[in-house]
Every structure is written in structure tokens, then in C-alpha cells.
Scaffold this motif. Structure first.
Motif, PDB file in Angstrom:
ATOM      1  N   GLU A 142      32.761  34.180  70.881  1.00 22.09           N
ATOM      2  CA  GLU A 142      32.994  35.420  71.619  1.00 22.09           C
ATOM      3  C   GLU A 142      34.406  35.964  71.467  1.00 22.09           C
ATOM      4  OE1 GLU A 142      31.927  34.676  75.678  1.00 22.09           O
ATOM      5  OE2 GLU A 142      29.846  34.280  75.174  1.00 22.09           O
ATOM      6  N   ILE A 143      35.328  35.148  70.974  1.00 27.01           N
ATOM      7  CA  ILE A 143      36.710  35.598  70.826  1.00 27.01           C
ATOM      8  C   ILE A 143      36.994  35.761  69.338  1.00 27.01           C
ATOM      9  CG2 ILE A 143      39.136  35.070  71.273  1.00 27.01           C
ATOM     10  CD1 ILE A 143      38.191  33.500  73.746  1.00 27.01           C
ATOM     11  N   ASP A 144      37.085  37.006  68.916  1.00 25.45           N
ATOM     12  CA  ASP A 144      37.305  37.341  67.515  1.00 25.45           C
ATOM     13  C   ASP A 144      38.619  36.744  67.023  1.00 25.45           C
ATOM     14  OD1 ASP A 144      36.552  38.627  65.123  1.00 25.45           O
ATOM     15  OD2 ASP A 144      37.886  40.310  65.578  1.00 25.45           O
ATOM     16  N   GLN A 145      38.607  36.173  65.852  1.00 26.48           N
ATOM     17  CA  GLN A 145      39.790  35.597  65.197  1.00 26.48           C
ATOM     18  C   GLN A 145      40.345  34.362  65.904  1.00 26.48           C
ATOM     19  OE1 GLN A 145      40.954  36.702  62.153  1.00 26.48           O
ATOM     20  NE2 GLN A 145      39.103  37.935  62.236  1.00 26.48           N
ATOM     21  N   ALA A 146      39.541  33.720  66.750  1.00 24.67           N
ATOM     22  CA  ALA A 146      40.029  32.581  67.532  1.00 24.67           C
ATOM     23  C   ALA A 146      40.472  31.415  66.656  1.00 24.67           C
ATOM     24  CB  ALA A 146      38.962  32.121  68.521  1.00 24.67           C
ATOM     25  N   GLU A 147      39.651  31.017  65.693  1.00 26.12           N
ATOM     26  CA  GLU A 147      39.992  29.844  64.889  1.00 26.12           C
ATOM     27  C   GLU A 147      41.295  30.014  64.113  1.00 26.12           C
ATOM     28  OE1 GLU A 147      36.742  27.929  62.792  1.00 26.12           O
ATOM     29  OE2 GLU A 147      35.350  28.767  64.256  1.00 26.12           O
ATOM     30  N   PRO A 148      41.459  31.094  63.339  1.00 28.90           N
ATOM     31  CA  PRO A 148      42.735  31.220  62.630  1.00 28.90           C
ATOM     32  C   PRO A 148      43.915  31.452  63.571  1.00 28.90           C
ATOM     33  CG  PRO A 148      41.334  33.139  62.207  1.00 28.90           C
ATOM     34  CD  PRO A 148      40.510  32.134  62.952  1.00 28.90           C
ATOM     35  N   ALA A 149      43.661  32.121  64.683  1.00 30.49           N
ATOM     36  CA  ALA A 149      44.746  32.351  65.638  1.00 30.49           C
ATOM     37  C   ALA A 149      45.226  31.029  66.222  1.00 30.49           C
ATOM     38  CB  ALA A 149      44.294  33.291  66.753  1.00 30.49           C
ATOM     39  N   ILE A 150      44.286  30.167  66.604  1.00 29.97           N
ATOM     40  CA  ILE A 150      44.661  28.860  67.154  1.00 29.97           C
ATOM     41  C   ILE A 150      45.374  28.035  66.088  1.00 29.97           C
ATOM     42  CG2 ILE A 150      43.736  26.659  67.989  1.00 29.97           C
ATOM     43  CD1 ILE A 150      41.624  28.306  69.534  1.00 29.97           C
ATOM     44  N   GLU A 151      44.865  28.075  64.886  1.00 29.41           N
ATOM     45  CA  GLU A 151      45.462  27.295  63.799  1.00 29.41           C
ATOM     46  C   GLU A 151      46.925  27.679  63.548  1.00 29.41           C
ATOM     47  OE1 GLU A 151      44.881  26.466  59.020  1.00 29.41           O
ATOM     48  OE2 GLU A 151      43.249  27.396  60.140  1.00 29.41           O
ATOM     49  N   HIS A 152      47.232  28.970  63.605  1.00 27.31           N
ATOM     50  CA  HIS A 152      48.569  29.429  63.217  1.00 27.31           C
ATOM     51  C   HIS A 152      49.440  29.930  64.362  1.00 27.31           C
ATOM     52  CE1 HIS A 152      47.534  29.042  58.999  1.00 27.31           C
ATOM     53  NE2 HIS A 152      46.429  29.715  59.224  1.00 27.31           N
ATOM     54  N   LEU A 153      48.845  30.580  65.354  1.00 30.06           N
ATOM     55  CA  LEU A 153      49.644  31.263  66.373  1.00 30.06           C
ATOM     56  C   LEU A 153      49.711  30.547  67.720  1.00 30.06           C
ATOM     57  CD1 LEU A 153      48.400  34.912  65.694  1.00 30.06           C
ATOM     58  CD2 LEU A 153      50.495  33.831  64.854  1.00 30.06           C
ATOM     59  N   CYS A 154      48.640  29.902  68.108  1.00 33.55           N
ATOM     60  CA  CYS A 154      48.624  29.243  69.424  1.00 33.55           C
ATOM     61  C   CYS A 154      47.948  27.878  69.316  1.00 33.55           C
ATOM     62  CB  CYS A 154      47.958  30.131  70.475  1.00 33.55           C
ATOM     63  SG  CYS A 154      46.389  30.896  69.978  1.00 33.55           S
ATOM     64  N   PRO A 155      48.596  26.952  68.603  1.00 32.33           N
ATOM     65  CA  PRO A 155      47.988  25.637  68.374  1.00 32.33           C
ATOM     66  C   PRO A 155      47.794  24.816  69.649  1.00 32.33           C
ATOM     67  CG  PRO A 155      50.259  25.664  67.592  1.00 32.33           C
ATOM     68  CD  PRO A 155      49.900  27.082  67.958  1.00 32.33           C
ATOM     69  N   GLN A 156      48.402  25.212  70.749  1.00 30.30           N
ATOM     70  CA  GLN A 156      48.206  24.491  72.005  1.00 30.30           C
ATOM     71  C   GLN A 156      46.754  24.544  72.468  1.00 30.30           C
ATOM     72  OE1 GLN A 156      49.857  27.394  71.658  1.00 30.30           O
ATOM     73  NE2 GLN A 156      49.748  28.653  73.507  1.00 30.30           N
ATOM     74  N   PHE A 157      45.960  25.458  71.910  1.00 27.40           N
ATOM     75  CA  PHE A 157      44.555  25.568  72.285  1.00 27.40           C
ATOM     76  C   PHE A 157      43.626  24.812  71.331  1.00 27.40           C
ATOM     77  CE2 PHE A 157      46.388  29.583  74.062  1.00 27.40           C
ATOM     78  CZ  PHE A 157      46.365  29.155  75.381  1.00 27.40           C
ATOM     79  N   ALA A 158      44.179  24.065  70.394  1.00 30.11           N
ATOM     80  CA  ALA A 158      43.361  23.288  69.455  1.00 30.11           C
ATOM     81  C   ALA A 158      42.409  22.336  70.166  1.00 30.11           C
ATOM     82  CB  ALA A 158      44.250  22.542  68.464  1.00 30.11           C
ATOM     83  N   PRO A 159      42.826  21.676  71.273  1.00 29.03           N
ATOM     84  CA  PRO A 159      41.869  20.805  71.973  1.00 29.03           C
ATOM     85  C   PRO A 159      40.648  21.565  72.508  1.00 29.03           C
ATOM     86  CG  PRO A 159      44.111  20.273  72.652  1.00 29.03           C
ATOM     87  CD  PRO A 159      44.176  21.526  71.823  1.00 29.03           C
ATOM     88  N   LEU A 160      40.843  22.811  72.922  1.00 26.45           N
ATOM     89  CA  LEU A 160      39.700  23.618  73.381  1.00 26.45           C
ATOM     90  C   LEU A 160      38.762  23.934  72.230  1.00 26.45           C
ATOM     91  CD1 LEU A 160      41.510  26.176  75.740  1.00 26.45           C
ATOM     92  CD2 LEU A 160      40.226  24.130  76.401  1.00 26.45           C
ATOM     93  N   LEU A 161      39.341  24.257  71.079  1.00 27.50           N
ATOM     94  CA  LEU A 161      38.544  24.579  69.907  1.00 27.50           C
ATOM     95  C   LEU A 161      37.751  23.343  69.460  1.00 27.50           C
ATOM     96  CD1 LEU A 161      37.980  26.945  67.991  1.00 27.50           C
ATOM     97  CD2 LEU A 161      39.825  26.110  66.547  1.00 27.50           C
ATOM     98  N   LYS A 162      38.400  22.185  69.512  1.00 29.64           N
ATOM     99  CA  LYS A 162      37.724  20.930  69.155  1.00 29.64           C
ATOM    100  C   LYS A 162      36.598  20.641  70.138  1.00 29.64           C
ATOM    101  CE  LYS A 162      38.475  16.148  67.950  1.00 29.64           C
ATOM    102  NZ  LYS A 162      39.416  15.060  67.780  1.00 29.64           N
ATOM    103  N   ALA A 163      36.857  20.833  71.434  1.00 27.57           N
ATOM    104  CA  ALA A 163      35.826  20.607  72.462  1.00 27.57           C
ATOM    105  C   ALA A 163      34.657  21.565  72.282  1.00 27.57           C
ATOM    106  CB  ALA A 163      36.430  20.762  73.859  1.00 27.57           C
ATOM    107  N   ALA A 164      34.933  22.726  71.702  1.00 31.02           N
ATOM    108  CA  ALA A 164      33.879  23.718  71.459  1.00 31.02           C
ATOM    109  C   ALA A 164      33.086  23.388  70.191  1.00 31.02           C
ATOM    110  CB  ALA A 164      34.492  25.116  71.351  1.00 31.02           C
ATOM    111  N   GLY A 165      33.528  22.354  69.470  1.00 30.99           N
ATOM    112  CA  GLY A 165      32.830  21.965  68.251  1.00 30.99           C
ATOM    113  C   GLY A 165      33.126  22.857  67.068  1.00 30.99           C
ATOM    114  N   ARG A 166      34.250  23.551  67.112  1.00 32.73           N
ATOM    115  CA  ARG A 166      34.596  24.497  66.046  1.00 32.73           C
ATOM    116  C   ARG A 166      35.628  23.939  65.075  1.00 32.73           C
ATOM    117  NH1 ARG A 166      31.341  29.169  66.102  1.00 32.73           N
ATOM    118  NH2 ARG A 166      33.080  30.512  65.606  1.00 32.73           N
ATOM    119  N   LYS A 167      36.192  22.777  65.332  1.00 35.47           N
ATOM    120  CA  LYS A 167      37.169  22.171  64.412  1.00 35.47           C
ATOM    121  C   LYS A 167      37.005  20.695  64.391  1.00 35.47           C
ATOM    122  CE  LYS A 167      39.810  24.983  62.219  1.00 35.47           C
ATOM    123  NZ  LYS A 167      40.132  25.069  60.919  1.00 35.47           N
TER     124      LYS A 167
END
Length: 167
Positions: A142-167
Motif C-alpha cells: 500500500e505504500i508506493d516505493q516503500a522497499e527502495p525507500a527503506i533500503e536507501h532513505l529510512c533503513p530504521q524501518f527494515a525490521p518492519l519490511l522484514k516482518a511484512a515478508g518483503r525482504k
């Protein structure tokens, strides 16, 4: 007539007037300042959606727009890292990392960066309210560009992305 009914009647009249004004001015937004409205010109095709060139790539003036591409077009040529510069100031290393391979030729890099920053802000705001909702939004895409944004701009949210099964 009670004051409440009078206010409701006035609101209804206002709504009707605003709707009529919008209906009358629809299409005037295309006015090019030279007296031409967005109406059909000779030779123009009516098959294109407003703001989009017709399927043959030519507009009503015979100009070819078939090579114009959007930011989402994967095949569009991208601006090389060495040419990624904002109108004013400079990009940080992490911003350049995010932009590399994402900015189509002819597009302002700052606009692409803004999309990534918006993704980080949406994730942050959602996570502040509910970590579970943030994970759900990431999992659903639901959040456009979330994966690349987390990877480069806001890596503090990587645990959320991992919990979402996206990384």
C-alpha cells in the motif's frame, strides 16, 4: 422557517451554484492563454484520455508525443548517477543511492526523491500509531516505493519490511 432549516436551504443553494459553476467551467483548465480551449481541434482524435496523447502519439497540433514516458516506465532511459543534481544544493550519498537507476531522462530528480521521502514519512506515521498496521500496509504494497525507500532513505524501518515478508 427555523434558523436551522434556513441554513440547510442556503447550503443546498450554495451546493447547486458551485456544482453549476464547475460544470460550466469544466474544460476551461486547458485554456492555453491564446484563446484556445481544450476542445477538439481539426485533426485531433478523441480517443485519448484528458492529459494523455492519443494512441497514435500525436496531439491535435500534429506533434508526436509517442516517445514521452512516465516515471513508472521501466524501459525509459535513466539519468546516470553523475548527472543527478537538484536545482539547488546537492544530494546526500544516501539520496543519490536511492535515485540511481530511478530517474527517467527529462524528469526532475527531486520529484523522484520526494516520492521516497513520502514513503518514509507514511511508514513512520503509520508505525507511530500501530506497528501492526505499518507491517500490514507494507505487506499489502500500500505504500508506493516503500522497499527502495527503506533500503536507501529510512533503513530504521527494515525490521518492519522484514516482518511484512518483503525482504
Amino acid at each position: 422557517m427555523s434558523a436551522h432549516r434556513a441554513r440547510r436551504a442556503a447550503a443546498a443553494v450554495t451546493l447547486v451554484l458551485v456544482t453549476a459553476a464547475l460544470a460550466l467551467t469544466a474544460g476551461c483548465a486547458d485554456d492555453d492563454g491564446a484563446g484556445h480551449s481544450g476542445g477538439q481541434r481539426s485533426g485531433a482524435t478523441a480517443s485519448a484520455a484528458p492529459g494523455q496523447p492519443p494512441a497514435d502519439g500525436k496531439d491535435g497540433n500534429g506533434e508526436d508525443h509517442s516517445r514521452e514516458r512516465g516515471a513508472d516506465d521501466e524501459d525509459a532511459p535513466k539519468v546516470p548517477r553523475s548527472r543527478l543534481t537538484p536545482a539547488t544544493g546537492s544530494f546526500t550519498a544516501k539520496e543519490k543511492d536511492y535515485l540511481t537507476g530511478r530517474v527517467p531522462e527529462g524528469m526532475e530528480p527531486a520529484a523522484v526523491l520526494e516520492a521516497g521521502e513520502t514513503a518514509c514519512a507514511r511508514i513512520s506515521t503509520t508505525a507511530e500509531v500501530s506497528r501492526k498496521d505499518a507491517i500490514s500496509a507494507l505487506a499489502a504494497g500500500e505504500i508506493d516505493q516503500a522497499e527502495p525507500a527503506i533500503e536507501h532513505l529510512c533503513p530504521q524501518f527494515a525490521p518492519l519490511l522484514k516482518a511484512a515478508g518483503r525482504k
